[in-house]
Design an enzyme around this catalytic site. Sequence first.
Site, PDB file in Angstrom:
ATOM      1  N   ASN A 227       0.849  -1.200   0.000  1.00  0.00           N
ATOM      2  CA  ASN A 227       0.000   0.000   0.000  1.00  0.00           C
ATOM      3  C   ASN A 227       0.881   1.246   0.000  1.00  0.00           C
ATOM      4  O   ASN A 227       2.105   1.146  -0.020  1.00  0.00           O
ATOM      5  CB  ASN A 227      -0.955  -0.015   1.208  1.00  0.00           C
ATOM      6  CG  ASN A 227      -0.177  -0.106   2.502  1.00  0.00           C
ATOM      7  OD1 ASN A 227       0.580   0.797   2.849  1.00  0.00           O
ATOM      8  ND2 ASN A 227      -0.332  -1.223   3.209  1.00  0.00           N
ATOM      9  N   ASP A 296      -3.877  -6.385   5.095  1.00  0.00           N
ATOM     10  CA  ASP A 296      -4.866  -7.248   5.747  1.00  0.00           C
ATOM     11  C   ASP A 296      -4.809  -8.678   5.203  1.00  0.00           C
ATOM     12  O   ASP A 296      -5.148  -9.616   5.904  1.00  0.00           O
ATOM     13  CB  ASP A 296      -6.279  -6.666   5.559  1.00  0.00           C
ATOM     14  CG  ASP A 296      -6.463  -5.409   6.406  1.00  0.00           C
ATOM     15  OD1 ASP A 296      -5.991  -5.421   7.560  1.00  0.00           O
ATOM     16  OD2 ASP A 296      -7.045  -4.422   5.912  1.00  0.00           O
ATOM     17  N   LYS A 306       9.250 -16.869 -10.848  1.00  0.00           N
ATOM     18  CA  LYS A 306       8.437 -15.767 -11.367  1.00  0.00           C
ATOM     19  C   LYS A 306       7.231 -16.315 -12.145  1.00  0.00           C
ATOM     20  O   LYS A 306       7.412 -17.171 -13.023  1.00  0.00           O
ATOM     21  CB  LYS A 306       9.298 -14.883 -12.277  1.00  0.00           C
ATOM     22  CG  LYS A 306       8.577 -13.656 -12.747  1.00  0.00           C
ATOM     23  CD  LYS A 306       9.459 -12.809 -13.641  1.00  0.00           C
ATOM     24  CE  LYS A 306       8.624 -11.762 -14.329  1.00  0.00           C
ATOM     25  NZ  LYS A 306       9.321 -11.139 -15.435  1.00  0.00           N
ATOM     26  N   PRO A 322      -2.458 -12.006  10.261  1.00  0.00           N
ATOM     27  CA  PRO A 322      -2.791 -11.829  11.674  1.00  0.00           C
ATOM     28  C   PRO A 322      -2.981 -10.340  11.970  1.00  0.00           C
ATOM     29  O   PRO A 322      -2.336  -9.493  11.350  1.00  0.00           O
ATOM     30  CB  PRO A 322      -1.548 -12.364  12.405  1.00  0.00           C
ATOM     31  CG  PRO A 322      -0.456 -12.366  11.383  1.00  0.00           C
ATOM     32  CD  PRO A 322      -1.109 -12.518  10.045  1.00  0.00           C
ATOM     33  N   ASP A 323      -3.902 -10.022  12.885  1.00  0.00           N
ATOM     34  CA  ASP A 323      -4.102  -8.623  13.272  1.00  0.00           C
ATOM     35  C   ASP A 323      -3.170  -8.325  14.445  1.00  0.00           C
ATOM     36  O   ASP A 323      -3.420  -8.725  15.583  1.00  0.00           O
ATOM     37  CB  ASP A 323      -5.570  -8.381  13.650  1.00  0.00           C
ATOM     38  CG  ASP A 323      -5.865  -6.897  13.748  1.00  0.00           C
ATOM     39  OD1 ASP A 323      -5.063  -6.172  14.384  1.00  0.00           O
ATOM     40  OD2 ASP A 323      -6.867  -6.446  13.167  1.00  0.00           O
ATOM     41  N   ILE A 324      -2.066  -7.633  14.121  1.00  0.00           N
ATOM     42  CA  ILE A 324      -0.981  -7.459  15.101  1.00  0.00           C
ATOM     43  C   ILE A 324      -1.465  -6.705  16.340  1.00  0.00           C
ATOM     44  O   ILE A 324      -1.257  -7.138  17.477  1.00  0.00           O
ATOM     45  CB  ILE A 324       0.211  -6.715  14.440  1.00  0.00           C
ATOM     46  CG1 ILE A 324       0.716  -7.532  13.253  1.00  0.00           C
ATOM     47  CG2 ILE A 324       1.328  -6.461  15.459  1.00  0.00           C
ATOM     48  CD1 ILE A 324       1.724  -6.827  12.387  1.00  0.00           C
ATOM     49  N   PHE A 340      -4.062   3.312  14.991  1.00  0.00           N
ATOM     50  CA  PHE A 340      -4.481   4.307  14.000  1.00  0.00           C
ATOM     51  C   PHE A 340      -5.584   3.660  13.185  1.00  0.00           C
ATOM     52  O   PHE A 340      -5.558   2.449  12.961  1.00  0.00           O
ATOM     53  CB  PHE A 340      -3.317   4.680  13.070  1.00  0.00           C
ATOM     54  CG  PHE A 340      -2.471   5.809  13.582  1.00  0.00           C
ATOM     55  CD1 PHE A 340      -1.653   5.624  14.682  1.00  0.00           C
ATOM     56  CD2 PHE A 340      -2.504   7.056  12.970  1.00  0.00           C
ATOM     57  CE1 PHE A 340      -0.875   6.662  15.165  1.00  0.00           C
ATOM     58  CE2 PHE A 340      -1.725   8.102  13.440  1.00  0.00           C
ATOM     59  CZ  PHE A 340      -0.908   7.902  14.544  1.00  0.00           C
ATOM     60  N   LYS A 354     -13.153   0.023  15.868  1.00  0.00           N
ATOM     61  CA  LYS A 354     -11.816  -0.595  15.948  1.00  0.00           C
ATOM     62  C   LYS A 354     -11.241  -0.429  17.354  1.00  0.00           C
ATOM     63  O   LYS A 354     -10.574  -1.324  17.871  1.00  0.00           O
ATOM     64  CB  LYS A 354     -10.873   0.031  14.912  1.00  0.00           C
ATOM     65  CG  LYS A 354     -11.139  -0.484  13.515  1.00  0.00           C
ATOM     66  CD  LYS A 354     -10.214   0.109  12.461  1.00  0.00           C
ATOM     67  CE  LYS A 354     -10.609  -0.399  11.071  1.00  0.00           C
ATOM     68  NZ  LYS A 354      -9.998   0.328   9.985  1.00  0.00           N
ATOM     69  N   LYS A 358     -10.454  -4.007  18.953  1.00  0.00           N
ATOM     70  CA  LYS A 358      -9.026  -4.342  19.079  1.00  0.00           C
ATOM     71  C   LYS A 358      -8.515  -4.099  20.501  1.00  0.00           C
ATOM     72  O   LYS A 358      -7.317  -4.165  20.747  1.00  0.00           O
ATOM     73  CB  LYS A 358      -8.218  -3.547  18.048  1.00  0.00           C
ATOM     74  CG  LYS A 358      -8.602  -3.892  16.596  1.00  0.00           C
ATOM     75  CD  LYS A 358      -7.716  -3.185  15.573  1.00  0.00           C
ATOM     76  CE  LYS A 358      -8.210  -3.440  14.161  1.00  0.00           C
ATOM     77  NZ  LYS A 358      -7.136  -3.809  13.237  1.00  0.00           N
TER      78      LYS A 358
HETATM   79  O1  PMT Z   1       2.951   6.164   6.536  1.00  0.00           O
HETATM   80  P1  PMT Z   1       2.336   7.460   6.096  1.00  0.00           P
HETATM   81  O2  PMT Z   1       2.457   7.678   4.595  1.00  0.00           O
HETATM   82  O3  PMT Z   1       2.854   8.623   6.882  1.00  0.00           O
HETATM   83  O4  PMT Z   1       0.752   7.388   6.363  1.00  0.00           O
HETATM   84  C1  PMT Z   1       0.274   7.311   7.674  1.00  0.00           C
HETATM   85  C2  PMT Z   1      -0.906   6.335   7.776  1.00  0.00           C
HETATM   86  C3  PMT Z   1      -2.087   6.872   6.979  1.00  0.00           C
HETATM   87  C4  PMT Z   1      -0.510   4.948   7.273  1.00  0.00           C
HETATM   88  C5  PMT Z   1      -1.237   6.249   9.312  1.00  0.00           C
HETATM   89  O5  PMT Z   1      -1.557   7.516   9.789  1.00  0.00           O
HETATM   90  C6  PMT Z   1      -2.389   5.293   9.572  1.00  0.00           C
HETATM   91  O6  PMT Z   1      -3.555   5.647   9.515  1.00  0.00           O
HETATM   92  N1  PMT Z   1      -2.036   4.026   9.897  1.00  0.00           N
HETATM   93  C7  PMT Z   1      -2.986   2.910  10.072  1.00  0.00           C
HETATM   94  C8  PMT Z   1      -3.224   2.275   8.748  1.00  0.00           C
HETATM   95  C9  PMT Z   1      -4.137   1.082   8.844  1.00  0.00           C
HETATM   96  O7  PMT Z   1      -3.737  -0.003   8.507  1.00  0.00           O
HETATM   97  O8  PMT Z   1      -5.305   1.317   9.376  1.00  0.00           O
HETATM   98  P2  PMT Z   1      -6.411   0.157   9.661  1.00  0.00           P
HETATM   99  O9  PMT Z   1      -7.630   0.928   9.974  1.00  0.00           O
HETATM  100  O10 PMT Z   1      -6.461  -0.808   8.535  1.00  0.00           O
HETATM  101  O11 PMT Z   1      -5.876  -0.601  10.941  1.00  0.00           O
HETATM  102  C10 PMT Z   1      -6.238  -0.234  12.265  1.00  0.00           C
HETATM  103  C11 PMT Z   1      -5.091  -0.528  13.216  1.00  0.00           C
HETATM  104  O12 PMT Z   1      -4.814  -1.929  13.204  1.00  0.00           O
HETATM  105  C12 PMT Z   1      -3.789   0.161  12.872  1.00  0.00           C
HETATM  106  O13 PMT Z   1      -3.189   0.579  14.077  1.00  0.00           O
HETATM  107  C13 PMT Z   1      -2.971  -0.938  12.193  1.00  0.00           C
HETATM  108  O14 PMT Z   1      -1.556  -0.752  12.390  1.00  0.00           O
HETATM  109  C14 PMT Z   1      -3.454  -2.167  12.923  1.00  0.00           C
HETATM  110  N2  PMT Z   1      -3.405  -3.419  12.119  1.00  0.00           N
HETATM  111  C15 PMT Z   1      -4.170  -3.549  10.995  1.00  0.00           C
HETATM  112  C16 PMT Z   1      -4.158  -4.760  10.313  1.00  0.00           C
HETATM  113  C17 PMT Z   1      -3.345  -5.818  10.777  1.00  0.00           C
HETATM  114  N3  PMT Z   1      -3.297  -6.981  10.134  1.00  0.00           N
HETATM  115  N4  PMT Z   1      -2.587  -5.645  11.879  1.00  0.00           N
HETATM  116  C18 PMT Z   1      -2.612  -4.473  12.561  1.00  0.00           C
HETATM  117  O15 PMT Z   1      -1.905  -4.319  13.561  1.00  0.00           O
END
Ligand code: PMT
Length: 417
Positions: A227, A296, A306, A322-324, A340, A354, A358
């Site tokens: 991403n 995700d 390849k 896995p959702d860390i 975030f 969330k 979470k």
């Molecule tokens: O890196 P930049 O270009 O500066 O951009 C910043 C950002 C937009 C990436 C950042 O500000 C941000 O929003 N990060 C969270 C991105 C995200 O994956 O959001 P989410 O809504 O999908 O996930 C929610 C939370 O679960 C996040 O804290 C994420 O780190 C965590 N997560 C999600 C999926 C997963 N498999 N494991 C996780 O730990």
Amino acid sequence: EESHCKKINSILFYEYTMKQLTNKRILLGITGSIAAYKSAELTRLLKKSGADVRIVMTKAATDFITPLTMQALSGHPVHIELLDPAAEAGMGHIELARWADRIIIAPASANIISHLSQGQAVDLLTTLCLATTAPIMLAPAMNQAMWQHPAQQHNIKRLSKHGIECLGTDKGSQACGDIGPGRMLEPDIILQTIANSFHSNSLDGVHVVITAGPTQEAIDPVRFISNNSSGKMGYALAEAAIEANANVTLISGPTHLDIPDRVEHIPVISAKQMLFEVKKLLSTTTIFIGTAAVADYRPLTFSETKIKKSNDKLLLELIKNPDIISIVGASKPKPFTVGFAAETDNIIQYATQKYHNKQLDLIIANDVSDPSIGFDSNENTVTAIWNDAQEEFPKMSKQQLARKLITLISQRYPKEK
Ligand code: PMT
């Protein structure tokens, strides 16, 4: 021997301020005072300490020192006019206000102190001071009688109520022949004060683990799913946590960013690797901040060779990663866990879900539908959500925002611990 000691002291002084001021964005405002010649030295010292300096001068200041001198020393065009189409096309006054990590007005004349104390926007500098969320500091310079005048002292008190810090003045002989208070502080003292303002002990010795950047999920040896996360938000948080004296571990997916000083950096590629590193540190983590845009899903199978281009369609089967942060949130004892939420719609509602699902202590809702904020931008606008409370942070640089979020986290963390 004395000169040798002085040399060593000055080397130590610069090493210290270098650490605090590297890459910090300092907007230096210069107003009409004979002390304006000292602003040239202050600019030189700031640059030598690694700061990025932009100069804004009032018209009166240009009678004392030329914009050309300040441009040469700062390495950037000097801003003077509020409504200058050329300057606005480059860096407009609102952008400048958002750009700054600190605004220092040195010298600050009696006139600007009076304007600022009344919240007036009469020129570029006063307008910037109203438009910024950055801390503002003043190094006044004026005749001793003017400095001691009750109206002046009243204005200074009013400024402090508005959160504008007056650094005070020196005593001594003045350009007008008087002797007394009102001389501008020496540039090295101002430099030190600016450097110190970036340092706090709010997370003294606390182990903060931050995930940042994207993850890459390999399809075959040359292709992957990922991403647009640049890592900027997570790296800015790492830097801000260092300024708060934390021990910081930054577990980062692939980015092009420099690793902040004094940060333990653990590079990873995939979500599974990120989880592995997070788990290894979990027992010593006091605060966990999940800024990473973790993929995700990952491809169900990895092709060792390849994948050849043969059919018109290629079907890729994906499996959930896995959702860390959920694993961190469910751990016992768990760190103070900050997530975030990158959302394009129903931002607060989805972020709140969330926060609960979470098991977070704080979530930062990030609107990523606007390309000027969120992914890969230099600025961000977020809403912090916890319990039944919310705090909105207007558009500012990711560095400034990171400092504000670290302040919020350091205020919330002991109560939630
Ligand atoms: O890196 P930049 O270009 O500066 O951009 C910043 C950002 C937009 C990436 C950042 O500000 C941000 O929003 N990060 C969270 C991105 C995200 O994956 O959001 P989410 O809504 O999908 O996930 C929610 C939370 O679960 C996040 O804290 C994420 O780190 C965590 N997560 C999600 C999926 C997963 N498999 N494991 C996780 O730990």
